[in-house]
Design a protein around this motif. Structure first.
Motif, PDB file in Angstrom:
ATOM      1  N   GLU A   1       0.804  -1.224   0.000  1.00  0.00           N
ATOM      2  CA  GLU A   1       0.000   0.000   0.000  1.00  0.00           C
ATOM      3  C   GLU A   1       0.840   1.279   0.000  1.00  0.00           C
ATOM      4  OE1 GLU A   1       0.594  -1.321   4.290  1.00  0.00           O
ATOM      5  OE2 GLU A   1       0.135  -2.272   2.365  1.00  0.00           O
ATOM      6  N   ALA A   2       2.165   1.149  -0.050  1.00  0.00           N
ATOM      7  CA  ALA A   2       3.035   2.323   0.099  1.00  0.00           C
ATOM      8  C   ALA A   2       2.745   3.398  -0.946  1.00  0.00           C
ATOM      9  CB  ALA A   2       4.497   1.890   0.024  1.00  0.00           C
ATOM     10  N   TYR A   3       2.681   3.010  -2.222  1.00  0.00           N
ATOM     11  CA  TYR A   3       2.429   4.005  -3.265  1.00  0.00           C
ATOM     12  C   TYR A   3       1.047   4.634  -3.119  1.00  0.00           C
ATOM     13  CZ  TYR A   3       6.536   2.304  -5.873  1.00  0.00           C
ATOM     14  OH  TYR A   3       7.800   1.955  -6.277  1.00  0.00           O
TER      15      TYR A   3
ATOM     16  N   HIS B   1       8.611  -5.682 -10.664  1.00  0.00           N
ATOM     17  CA  HIS B   1       8.897  -6.622  -9.581  1.00  0.00           C
ATOM     18  C   HIS B   1       7.698  -6.804  -8.653  1.00  0.00           C
ATOM     19  CE1 HIS B   1      13.104  -7.820  -9.953  1.00  0.00           C
ATOM     20  NE2 HIS B   1      13.352  -6.618 -10.420  1.00  0.00           N
ATOM     21  N   ARG B   2       6.940  -5.749  -8.476  1.00  0.00           N
ATOM     22  CA  ARG B   2       5.750  -5.857  -7.626  1.00  0.00           C
ATOM     23  C   ARG B   2       4.619  -5.086  -8.281  1.00  0.00           C
ATOM     24  NH1 ARG B   2       5.283  -2.548  -2.431  1.00  0.00           N
ATOM     25  NH2 ARG B   2       4.333  -1.192  -3.968  1.00  0.00           N
ATOM     26  N   PRO B   3       3.789  -5.793  -9.064  1.00  0.00           N
ATOM     27  CA  PRO B   3       2.700  -5.101  -9.771  1.00  0.00           C
ATOM     28  C   PRO B   3       1.746  -4.403  -8.803  1.00  0.00           C
ATOM     29  CG  PRO B   3       3.048  -7.298 -10.666  1.00  0.00           C
ATOM     30  CD  PRO B   3       3.875  -7.210  -9.416  1.00  0.00           C
ATOM     31  N   ASN B   4       1.274  -3.244  -9.231  1.00  0.00           N
ATOM     32  CA  ASN B   4       0.340  -2.452  -8.442  1.00  0.00           C
ATOM     33  C   ASN B   4      -1.091  -2.621  -8.952  1.00  0.00           C
ATOM     34  OD1 ASN B   4       2.284  -0.559  -6.775  1.00  0.00           O
ATOM     35  ND2 ASN B   4       3.081  -0.571  -8.861  1.00  0.00           N
ATOM     36  N   ASP B   5      -2.029  -2.217  -8.129  1.00  0.00           N
ATOM     37  CA  ASP B   5      -3.414  -2.096  -8.573  1.00  0.00           C
ATOM     38  C   ASP B   5      -3.524  -0.756  -9.292  1.00  0.00           C
ATOM     39  OD1 ASP B   5      -6.116  -1.748  -8.924  1.00  0.00           O
ATOM     40  OD2 ASP B   5      -6.683  -2.161  -6.851  1.00  0.00           O
ATOM     41  N   LEU B   6      -3.320  -0.773 -10.589  1.00  0.00           N
ATOM     42  CA  LEU B   6      -3.243   0.473 -11.348  1.00  0.00           C
ATOM     43  C   LEU B   6      -4.560   1.232 -11.348  1.00  0.00           C
ATOM     44  CD1 LEU B   6      -1.019  -0.595 -14.375  1.00  0.00           C
ATOM     45  CD2 LEU B   6      -0.329   0.437 -12.194  1.00  0.00           C
TER      46      LEU B   6
ATOM     47  N   GLY C   1       7.583   1.483 -13.993  1.00  0.00           N
ATOM     48  CA  GLY C   1       8.568   0.423 -14.174  1.00  0.00           C
ATOM     49  C   GLY C   1       7.946  -0.790 -14.847  1.00  0.00           C
ATOM     50  N   CYS C   2       8.408  -1.110 -16.038  1.00  0.00           N
ATOM     51  CA  CYS C   2       7.772  -2.170 -16.846  1.00  0.00           C
ATOM     52  C   CYS C   2       8.665  -3.383 -17.075  1.00  0.00           C
ATOM     53  CB  CYS C   2       7.356  -1.615 -18.206  1.00  0.00           C
ATOM     54  SG  CYS C   2       6.113  -0.325 -18.126  1.00  0.00           S
ATOM     55  N   VAL C   3       9.958  -3.267 -16.791  1.00  0.00           N
ATOM     56  CA  VAL C   3      10.845  -4.427 -16.886  1.00  0.00           C
ATOM     57  C   VAL C   3      11.621  -4.550 -15.582  1.00  0.00           C
ATOM     58  CG1 VAL C   3      11.054  -4.378 -19.398  1.00  0.00           C
ATOM     59  CG2 VAL C   3      12.703  -3.114 -18.006  1.00  0.00           C
ATOM     60  N   ALA C   4      11.820  -5.800 -15.145  1.00  0.00           N
ATOM     61  CA  ALA C   4      12.467  -6.072 -13.864  1.00  0.00           C
ATOM     62  C   ALA C   4      13.980  -5.924 -13.993  1.00  0.00           C
ATOM     63  CB  ALA C   4      12.111  -7.470 -13.390  1.00  0.00           C
TER      64      ALA C   4
END
Length: 242
Positions: free
Chosen positions: A138-140, A161-166, A181-184
């Motif tokens: 939940e940080a972002y 690396h950690r997908p968000n709920d966009l 960020g789209c590539v790890a």
């Protein structure tokens, strides 16, 4: 054990030194070179305080010192300046109490034509293919509205690396451009163009095209030249086809 710099008196800027580095890099290309600087809250996470005993006061003085470098870069002609503040995501209370305000100080007096970027990844890998610890999911979400209200043009966040709920996250950025960020950067597997294109297409359901930038999660140092180039080719092809 790790040896850390120790703060024993009040922090203040000396002579600006990053202008020299920027000029040397800028002389090698016709494209604008972006300079990145550690942010004040992040600096406190890798130093020992033997003087202040007050993180907010230390962050305030560090922000003023960073601002000296930022202004010098802007005066010299640098048009892309980034402050790296990954600790924002791991110290949410500090970030909302004084960390985001410190970012405003970092960019104080910078002309409007300078692109002001803040990078905030979720953790530090130790090596390639490391299952490293991340900041809370939940940080972002907690940071987004405060960042959007700050004098920041672009906010760089981790999503590979950690997908968000966009759908929940991106609408909270009403004015800020999001660097997604789209590539790890700590996985050796190369993403497919379809994967990255799909993530960008999904993001565009929730943010204006003009305010979305495709990027790696963070720095590419662990990947090596060949793997980094392969991932960047995928990223560019996907972004160009959205």
């Amino acid at each position: 054990t790790t040896t850390l710099p120790t703060i024993t008196s009040r922090v203040a800027a000396g002579d600006a030194f990053l202008v020299h580095d920027w000029k040397a890099a800028q002389a090698t290309t016709d494209h604008p070179v972006k300079v990145t600087i550690p942010g004040p809250l992040t600096i406190t996470d890798s130093t020992v305080d033997r003087h202040y005993g007050d993180r907010a006061a230390l962050v305030a003085d560090l922000a003023a010192a960073v601002n000296v470098e930022v202004r010098a870069l802007a005066d010299a002609g640098c048009t892309h300046i980034q402050v790296d503040e990954p600790v924002l995501a791991r110290r949410i209370d500090d970030a909302l109490s004084f960390g985001v305000d410190a970012l405003a100080v970092c960019f104080d007096g910078v002309p409007d034509h300078v692109v002001r970027t803040v990078h905030c990844c979720c953790g530090y890998p130790r090596h390639l293919d490391d299952a490293y610890e991340k900041a809370p999911p939940e940080a972002y979400l907690d940071l987004a509205e405060a960042i959007d209200a700050a004098p920041i043009g672009r906010f760089s966040l981790e999503d590979a690396h950690r997908p968000n709920d966009l759908a929940a996250l991106l609408p909270r950025f009403r004015d800020t451009t999001v660097i997604l960020g789209c590539v790890a950067i700590a996985r050796s597997r190369i993403e497919t163009v379809d994967e990255v294109r799909g993530r960008l297409t999904g993001a565009l359901l929730h943010i204006d095209r003009e305010r979305l930038v495709a990027a790696p999660d963070c720095g590419l140092g662990y990947l090596g030249r060949d793997l980094a180039r392969a991932k960047l080719r995928v990223l560019c092809e996907a972004a160009a086809s959205v």
